[in-house]
Design an enzyme around this catalytic site. Structure first.
Site, short mmCIF file in Angstrom:
data_model
loop_
_atom_site.label_atom_id
_atom_site.label_comp_id
_atom_site.label_asym_id
_atom_site.label_seq_id
_atom_site.Cartn_x
_atom_site.Cartn_y
_atom_site.Cartn_z
N LYS A 10 0.83 -1.21 0.00
CA LYS A 10 0.00 0.00 0.00
C LYS A 10 0.87 1.26 0.00
O LYS A 10 2.08 1.18 0.21
CB LYS A 10 -0.92 -0.04 1.22
CG LYS A 10 -1.95 -1.18 1.18
CD LYS A 10 -2.90 -1.09 2.39
CE LYS A 10 -3.96 -2.17 2.35
NZ LYS A 10 -4.91 -2.04 3.50
N TYR A 50 -12.46 -2.26 -3.44
CA TYR A 50 -12.97 -2.29 -2.07
C TYR A 50 -14.50 -2.21 -2.03
O TYR A 50 -15.07 -1.77 -1.03
CB TYR A 50 -12.37 -1.13 -1.27
CG TYR A 50 -10.95 -1.39 -0.80
CD1 TYR A 50 -10.63 -2.51 -0.03
CD2 TYR A 50 -9.92 -0.50 -1.12
CE1 TYR A 50 -9.33 -2.74 0.40
CE2 TYR A 50 -8.61 -0.73 -0.68
CZ TYR A 50 -8.33 -1.85 0.07
OH TYR A 50 -7.04 -2.08 0.51
N PHE A 58 -15.65 4.08 6.87
CA PHE A 58 -14.26 4.41 6.49
C PHE A 58 -14.01 4.29 4.99
O PHE A 58 -12.87 4.44 4.54
CB PHE A 58 -13.27 3.53 7.27
CG PHE A 58 -13.45 2.04 7.06
CD1 PHE A 58 -12.88 1.39 5.98
CD2 PHE A 58 -14.19 1.30 7.97
CE1 PHE A 58 -13.04 0.03 5.79
CE2 PHE A 58 -14.36 -0.07 7.78
CZ PHE A 58 -13.78 -0.71 6.69
N THR A 93 -6.09 -7.64 10.31
CA THR A 93 -6.38 -6.34 9.71
C THR A 93 -5.90 -5.19 10.58
O THR A 93 -5.28 -4.24 10.09
CB THR A 93 -7.90 -6.22 9.45
OG1 THR A 93 -8.30 -7.28 8.57
CG2 THR A 93 -8.25 -4.88 8.82
N ARG A 104 2.29 -7.12 9.08
CA ARG A 104 1.66 -6.01 9.80
C ARG A 104 2.16 -5.93 11.24
O ARG A 104 2.32 -4.84 11.80
CB ARG A 104 0.15 -6.15 9.74
CG ARG A 104 -0.42 -5.84 8.35
CD ARG A 104 -1.86 -6.26 8.21
NE ARG A 104 -2.48 -5.80 6.97
CZ ARG A 104 -3.65 -6.22 6.52
NH1 ARG A 104 -4.34 -7.13 7.20
NH2 ARG A 104 -4.16 -5.76 5.39
N ASN A 114 -1.86 -0.12 7.01
CA ASN A 114 -1.35 -1.44 7.43
C ASN A 114 -0.51 -2.12 6.35
O ASN A 114 -0.40 -3.33 6.31
CB ASN A 114 -2.50 -2.32 7.94
CG ASN A 114 -3.61 -2.49 6.91
OD1 ASN A 114 -3.45 -2.10 5.77
ND2 ASN A 114 -4.71 -3.09 7.32
N HIS A 117 -1.93 -5.39 1.26
CA HIS A 117 -3.20 -6.03 0.95
C HIS A 117 -2.92 -7.42 0.39
O HIS A 117 -1.95 -7.61 -0.34
CB HIS A 117 -3.98 -5.24 -0.12
CG HIS A 117 -5.14 -6.01 -0.68
ND1 HIS A 117 -6.36 -6.04 -0.06
CD2 HIS A 117 -5.23 -6.85 -1.76
CE1 HIS A 117 -7.17 -6.85 -0.74
NE2 HIS A 117 -6.51 -7.35 -1.77
N GLU A 128 -9.94 -9.97 -7.98
CA GLU A 128 -9.01 -8.83 -7.89
C GLU A 128 -7.95 -8.87 -8.99
O GLU A 128 -7.56 -7.82 -9.52
CB GLU A 128 -8.37 -8.82 -6.49
CG GLU A 128 -9.40 -8.54 -5.39
CD GLU A 128 -8.85 -8.74 -3.99
OE1 GLU A 128 -7.65 -9.04 -3.83
OE2 GLU A 128 -9.64 -8.60 -3.02
P1 IDP Z 1 -7.98 -6.75 5.12
O1 IDP Z 1 -7.12 -5.74 4.40
O2 IDP Z 1 -7.24 -7.37 6.28
O3 IDP Z 1 -8.59 -7.78 4.20
P2 IDP Z 1 -10.62 -5.52 5.24
O4 IDP Z 1 -11.60 -5.78 6.34
O5 IDP Z 1 -10.89 -6.11 3.91
O6 IDP Z 1 -9.18 -5.96 5.79
O7 IDP Z 1 -10.50 -3.94 5.12
C1 IDP Z 1 -9.81 -3.38 4.02
C2 IDP Z 1 -8.90 -2.29 4.54
O8 IDP Z 1 -9.69 -1.24 5.06
C3 IDP Z 1 -7.99 -2.71 5.70
O9 IDP Z 1 -6.79 -3.30 5.27
C4 IDP Z 1 -7.76 -1.41 6.41
O10 IDP Z 1 -6.67 -0.69 5.84
C5 IDP Z 1 -9.05 -0.64 6.16
N1 IDP Z 1 -9.92 -0.74 7.33
C6 IDP Z 1 -10.59 -1.84 7.76
N2 IDP Z 1 -11.31 -1.58 8.87
C7 IDP Z 1 -11.09 -0.27 9.14
C8 IDP Z 1 -11.58 0.61 10.17
O11 IDP Z 1 -12.34 0.23 11.06
N3 IDP Z 1 -11.12 1.90 10.11
C9 IDP Z 1 -10.28 2.35 9.12
N4 IDP Z 1 -9.81 1.56 8.15
C10 IDP Z 1 -10.21 0.27 8.16
MG MG Z 2 -10.03 -7.54 2.74
#
Ligand code: IDP
Ligand code: MG
Length: 136
Positions: A10, A50, A58, A93, A104, A114, A117, A128
């Site tokens: 990222k 996304y 968010f 996550t 991470r 983080n 991806h 994707e």
């Molecule tokens: P992942 O990347 O571990 O698959 P997802 O739930 O798919 O996690 O969420 C996508 C991305 O959105 C996360 O990697 C993170 O950067 C962001 N994200 C997820 N939950 C939150 C939140 O509660 N606040 C802000 N950003 C979030």
């Molecule tokens: Mg995800």
């Protein structure tokens, strides 16, 4: 049966000079890198990528962030179970919950930044990769 994942360093990871370290870990684990590209993601691609989070509070911030600077996109392949293995290497996550030794858990502190991806299932990998590496 092989599996494929869409992996992305990222914008925070690229800006911090972590691309090489992250790619190196993926290679050393045994994944094959099928394709790799440094690019700034188009907004439309980010919104589709996304899409499952469209209704989340968010979402706007997420799209802003992921399009804010260059990312390094990779198509990676491994044997059955490889998509989950890569998720396990990434950590949870929220990096605050990620075990040390995970990507991470070693390089991030905030959920919004983080560093990596990775597709959450082989089916997501197919979706994707079709979006970001059409024709692969
Ligand atoms: P992942 O990347 O571990 O698959 P997802 O739930 O798919 O996690 O969420 C996508 C991305 O959105 C996360 O990697 C993170 O950067 C962001 N994200 C997820 N939950 C939150 C939140 O509660 N606040 C802000 N950003 C979030
Ligand atoms: Mg995800």
């Amino acid at each position: 049966m092989s599996e494929r994942s869409f992996v992305m360093v990222k914008p925070d990871g690229v800006a911090r000079g972590l691309s090489g370290e992250i790619i190196s870990r993926i290679e050393r684990r045994g994944f094959t890198i099928l394709a790799m590209r440094k690019t700034v993601m188009e907004r439309s691609a980010a919104e589709e990528h996304y899409g499952e989070h469209r209704e989340r509070p968010f979402f706007g911030e997420l799209v802003e962030f992921i399009t804010s600077g260059p990312v390094v996109m990779l198509a990676v392949e491994g044997s059955e179970g490889a998509v989950k293995a890569l998720r396990d290497m990434m950590g949870t996550t929220n990096p605050l919950d990620s075990a040390p030794g995970t990507i991470r858990g070693d390089y991030a502190l905030e959920v919004g930044e983080n560093v990596i991806h990775g597709s959450d299932s082989p089916e997501s990998g197919v979706r994707e990769l079709a979006l970001h590496f059409p024709g692969l």
